[in-house]
Design an enzyme around this catalytic site. Structure first.
Site, PDB file in Angstrom:
ATOM      1  N   ASP A   1       0.842  -1.200   0.000  1.00 38.71           N
ATOM      2  CA  ASP A   1       0.000   0.000   0.000  1.00 38.71           C
ATOM      3  C   ASP A   1       0.878   1.251   0.000  1.00 38.71           C
ATOM      4  O   ASP A   1       1.627   1.491   0.948  1.00 38.71           O
ATOM      5  CB  ASP A   1      -0.903   0.008   1.241  1.00 38.71           C
ATOM      6  CG  ASP A   1      -1.841   1.201   1.232  1.00 38.71           C
ATOM      7  OD1 ASP A   1      -2.755   1.214   0.393  1.00 38.71           O
ATOM      8  OD2 ASP A   1      -1.645   2.132   2.040  1.00 38.71           O
TER       9      ASP A   1
ATOM     10  N   TYR B   1       3.249   9.920   0.495  1.00 37.08           N
ATOM     11  CA  TYR B   1       4.201   9.343   1.454  1.00 37.08           C
ATOM     12  C   TYR B   1       5.651   9.695   1.095  1.00 37.08           C
ATOM     13  O   TYR B   1       6.554   9.557   1.917  1.00 37.08           O
ATOM     14  CB  TYR B   1       4.059   7.813   1.558  1.00 37.08           C
ATOM     15  CG  TYR B   1       2.695   7.345   2.032  1.00 37.08           C
ATOM     16  CD1 TYR B   1       1.792   8.226   2.630  1.00 37.08           C
ATOM     17  CD2 TYR B   1       2.301   6.019   1.895  1.00 37.08           C
ATOM     18  CE1 TYR B   1       0.535   7.794   3.037  1.00 37.08           C
ATOM     19  CE2 TYR B   1       1.046   5.587   2.316  1.00 37.08           C
ATOM     20  CZ  TYR B   1       0.170   6.480   2.874  1.00 37.08           C
ATOM     21  OH  TYR B   1      -1.068   6.056   3.287  1.00 37.08           O
TER      22      TYR B   1
ATOM     23  N   LYS C   1      -2.306   6.248  -4.231  1.00 33.31           N
ATOM     24  CA  LYS C   1      -3.429   7.173  -3.980  1.00 33.31           C
ATOM     25  C   LYS C   1      -3.124   8.560  -4.538  1.00 33.31           C
ATOM     26  O   LYS C   1      -1.978   9.027  -4.437  1.00 33.31           O
ATOM     27  CB  LYS C   1      -3.674   7.292  -2.466  1.00 33.31           C
ATOM     28  CG  LYS C   1      -3.658   5.964  -1.739  1.00 33.31           C
ATOM     29  CD  LYS C   1      -3.943   6.082  -0.258  1.00 33.31           C
ATOM     30  CE  LYS C   1      -3.700   4.747   0.434  1.00 33.31           C
ATOM     31  NZ  LYS C   1      -2.334   4.564   0.927  1.00 33.31           N
TER      32      LYS C   1
ATOM     33  N   HIS D   1      -7.192   9.617  -2.103  1.00 31.27           N
ATOM     34  CA  HIS D   1      -6.634   9.493  -0.749  1.00 31.27           C
ATOM     35  C   HIS D   1      -7.585  10.050   0.324  1.00 31.27           C
ATOM     36  O   HIS D   1      -7.812   9.410   1.352  1.00 31.27           O
ATOM     37  CB  HIS D   1      -5.276  10.211  -0.716  1.00 31.27           C
ATOM     38  CG  HIS D   1      -4.361   9.745   0.358  1.00 31.27           C
ATOM     39  ND1 HIS D   1      -2.998   9.742   0.216  1.00 31.27           N
ATOM     40  CD2 HIS D   1      -4.594   9.267   1.603  1.00 31.27           C
ATOM     41  CE1 HIS D   1      -2.437   9.275   1.321  1.00 31.27           C
ATOM     42  NE2 HIS D   1      -3.391   8.990   2.168  1.00 31.27           N
TER      43      HIS D   1
HETATM   44  N1  LIG Z   1      -5.576   6.092   3.457  1.00 34.40           N
HETATM   45  C1  LIG Z   1      -5.085   6.801   4.450  1.00 34.40           C
HETATM   46  O1  LIG Z   1      -5.428   7.972   4.667  1.00 34.40           O
HETATM   47  C2  LIG Z   1      -4.091   6.155   5.362  1.00 34.40           C
HETATM   48  C3  LIG Z   1      -3.819   6.732   6.613  1.00 34.40           C
HETATM   49  C4  LIG Z   1      -2.914   6.081   7.450  1.00 34.40           C
HETATM   50  C5  LIG Z   1      -2.324   4.883   7.043  1.00 34.40           C
HETATM   51  N2  LIG Z   1      -2.584   4.359   5.799  1.00 34.40           N
HETATM   52  C6  LIG Z   1      -1.963   3.093   5.328  1.00 34.40           C
HETATM   53  O2  LIG Z   1      -2.135   2.088   6.316  1.00 34.40           O
HETATM   54  C7  LIG Z   1      -0.860   1.616   6.745  1.00 34.40           C
HETATM   55  C8  LIG Z   1      -0.878   1.202   8.210  1.00 34.40           C
HETATM   56  O3  LIG Z   1      -1.250   2.264   9.058  1.00 34.40           O
HETATM   57  P1  LIG Z   1      -0.219   2.933  10.076  1.00 34.40           P
HETATM   58  O4  LIG Z   1       1.110   2.916   9.489  1.00 34.40           O
HETATM   59  O5  LIG Z   1      -0.832   4.235  10.480  1.00 34.40           O
HETATM   60  O6  LIG Z   1      -0.324   2.053  11.373  1.00 34.40           O
HETATM   61  P2  LIG Z   1      -0.267   0.509  11.839  1.00 34.40           P
HETATM   62  O7  LIG Z   1       0.073  -0.387  10.737  1.00 34.40           O
HETATM   63  O8  LIG Z   1      -1.525   0.304  12.605  1.00 34.40           O
HETATM   64  O9  LIG Z   1       0.910   0.597  12.902  1.00 34.40           O
HETATM   65  C9  LIG Z   1       2.240   0.807  12.525  1.00 34.40           C
HETATM   66  C10 LIG Z   1       3.075   0.938  13.793  1.00 34.40           C
HETATM   67  O10 LIG Z   1       3.004  -0.270  14.540  1.00 34.40           O
HETATM   68  C11 LIG Z   1       4.315  -0.829  14.695  1.00 34.40           C
HETATM   69  N3  LIG Z   1       4.142  -2.288  14.564  1.00 34.40           N
HETATM   70  C12 LIG Z   1       3.942  -3.001  13.424  1.00 34.40           C
HETATM   71  N4  LIG Z   1       3.780  -4.304  13.704  1.00 34.40           N
HETATM   72  C13 LIG Z   1       3.875  -4.437  15.044  1.00 34.40           C
HETATM   73  C14 LIG Z   1       3.803  -5.546  15.916  1.00 34.40           C
HETATM   74  N5  LIG Z   1       3.587  -6.782  15.473  1.00 34.40           N
HETATM   75  N6  LIG Z   1       3.956  -5.320  17.250  1.00 34.40           N
HETATM   76  C15 LIG Z   1       4.169  -4.066  17.717  1.00 34.40           C
HETATM   77  N7  LIG Z   1       4.244  -2.966  16.937  1.00 34.40           N
HETATM   78  C16 LIG Z   1       4.094  -3.151  15.596  1.00 34.40           C
HETATM   79  C17 LIG Z   1       5.159  -0.194  13.598  1.00 34.40           C
HETATM   80  O11 LIG Z   1       6.507  -0.093  14.015  1.00 34.40           O
HETATM   81  P3  LIG Z   1       7.786  -0.514  13.111  1.00 34.40           P
HETATM   82  O12 LIG Z   1       7.566  -0.089  11.707  1.00 34.40           O
HETATM   83  O13 LIG Z   1       8.882   0.259  13.785  1.00 34.40           O
HETATM   84  O14 LIG Z   1       7.938  -2.002  13.256  1.00 34.40           O
HETATM   85  C18 LIG Z   1       4.524   1.195  13.489  1.00 34.40           C
HETATM   86  O15 LIG Z   1       5.019   2.054  14.490  1.00 34.40           O
HETATM   87  C19 LIG Z   1       0.064   2.810   6.457  1.00 34.40           C
HETATM   88  O16 LIG Z   1       1.427   2.465   6.493  1.00 34.40           O
HETATM   89  C20 LIG Z   1      -0.456   3.242   5.105  1.00 34.40           C
HETATM   90  O17 LIG Z   1       0.015   2.365   4.100  1.00 34.40           O
HETATM   91  C21 LIG Z   1      -3.477   4.970   4.967  1.00 34.40           C
END
Ligand SMILES: NC(=O)c1ccc[n+]([C@@H]2O[C@H](COP(=O)([O-])OP(=O)(O)OC[C@H]3O[C@@H](n4cnc5c(N)ncnc54)[C@H](OP(=O)(O)O)[C@@H]3O)[C@@H](O)[C@H]2O)c1
Length: 316
Positions: free
Chosen positions: A49, A54, A79, A110
């Protein structure tokens, strides 16, 4: 053992999408190439994704090539950002060049917030009063027409939306020639958006969960109920958080640049989806309403997005 792609869900155009994709927001240059390559080559992820906003799509593309897995085996999403709603194809062309590919599997709007394309900043233009410079005259229906045009041209295989409430979907659906394939939303046990997920599914649109683990420094991983259910099934809390969403037919997009987590999220999500009982899912469904409701991603858009539980501060 590599499990290529794992479980898949069917989109409304017949194309299948992996139920787990690797998130790349906040994955830094210098980390993201290795993370993407590891996820694809060593673990078996087949969905990544991305987003123009980004700022790391070049490195993501390098990671995909470094994995050695053919582009055709990977489901690639990106996006279009708000400042490009009037020029969707131009934004897409930049993304394609950055990723080093000639098509995307899925292209999303987005946010349902067109921003001034000629403002004081290319990503976050602001007004003199400090509020985001929204392009109020632009109609979302026309953004969607441009999305349909790049689909028609074959530059993307599916189109969808992100951060669209029912109110925002209703702005484009009556004139849409192509129904969005997905709606990517902040979805997790503290922000399950049950009504919006039900509405989204009722329109044949697959919900995708962003921030499924609760994003950076998440409190969800230490939530009492999540920890209790995890220990009952010999799972990690992250497995419960991801498995819960997959069990509900929601695509998950966990982000990590840590190899052990990239691997455990992939296998754990599937184990979680298999092991959680209907009673576990029901308990998790009720967690937000028990006083835990919380959004983690709340950009201060000065428009009414029509979301429940959106901070009132951000509305005009
Ligand atoms: N469409 C939108 O507006 C939008 C908005 C936000 C996000 N997104 C997409 O969704 C994806 C995921 O959302 P997100 O990045 O906000 O949050 P997330 O995936 O819920 O959480 C990521 C965080 O959790 C940590 N983590 C990952 N696996 C873990 C585990 N097994 N145990 C403990 N900690 C863990 C990561 O650290 P490390 O990387 O240091 O391991 C990072 O700090 C984004 O990367 C993006 O691609 C889209």
């Amino acid at each position: 053992m590599t499990q290529t792609g794992g479980l898949r869900f069917k989109l409304n155009n017949g194309i299948e999408i992996p139920a787990i994709g690797l998130g790349t927001w906040q994955s830094k240059a210098g980390e993201v190439e290795a993370a993407v390559s590891y996820a694809i080559k060593e673990v078996g992820y087949r969905s990544i994704d991305c987003a123009w906003a980004y700022g790391n799509e070049k490195e993501v593309g390098e990671g995909i090539r470094a994995s050695g897995v053919p582009r055709s085996e990977i489901f690639l999403t990106s996006k279009v950002w708000g400042t490009w709603h009037t020029r969707v194809e131009e934004c897409l062309d930049q993304t394609l060049a950055n990723l080093g590919t000639d098509y995307l599997d899925l292209y999303l709007v987005h946010w349902p917030v067109p921003l001034n394309p000629n403002g004081n900043h290319p990503v976050f233009p602001t007004l003199p009063n400090g509020k985001r410079d929204v392009h109020h005259e632009w109609d979302l229906k026309d953004t969607w027409k441009q999305m349909e045009a790049v689909l028609q041209k074959g530059k993307v295989k599916s189109i969808g939306v992100s951060n669209f409430s029912e109110k925002k979907l209703e702005e484009i659906l009556p004139t849409a020639e192509v129904i969005p394939a997905v709606n990517q939303l902040e979805l997790h046990v503290y922000n399950p958006q049950h009504n919006l997920v039900a509405y989204t599914k009722s329109k044949g649109i697959v919900p995708q969960a962003y921030s499924p683990l609760g994003s950076t420094n998440s409190p969800l991983l230490a939530d009492d109920l999540v920890v209790e259910i995890a220990s009952k099934h010999s799972l990690q809390p992250a497995d419960v958080l991801l498995g819960y969403l997959i069990a509900k037919g929601i695509v998950v997009l966990p982000k990590s640049v840590t190899p052990a987590r990239i691997a455990s999220n992939f296998t754990g999500a599937l184990a979680g989806a298999e092991k959680l009982s209907p009673a576990d899912v029901e308990q998790l469904d009720g967690r937000a309403a028990s006083g835990k409701q919380k959004r983690f991603i709340t950009p201060p858009w000065p428009v009414d997005l029509g979301f429940e539980h959106w901070p009132a501060l951000n509305l005009l």
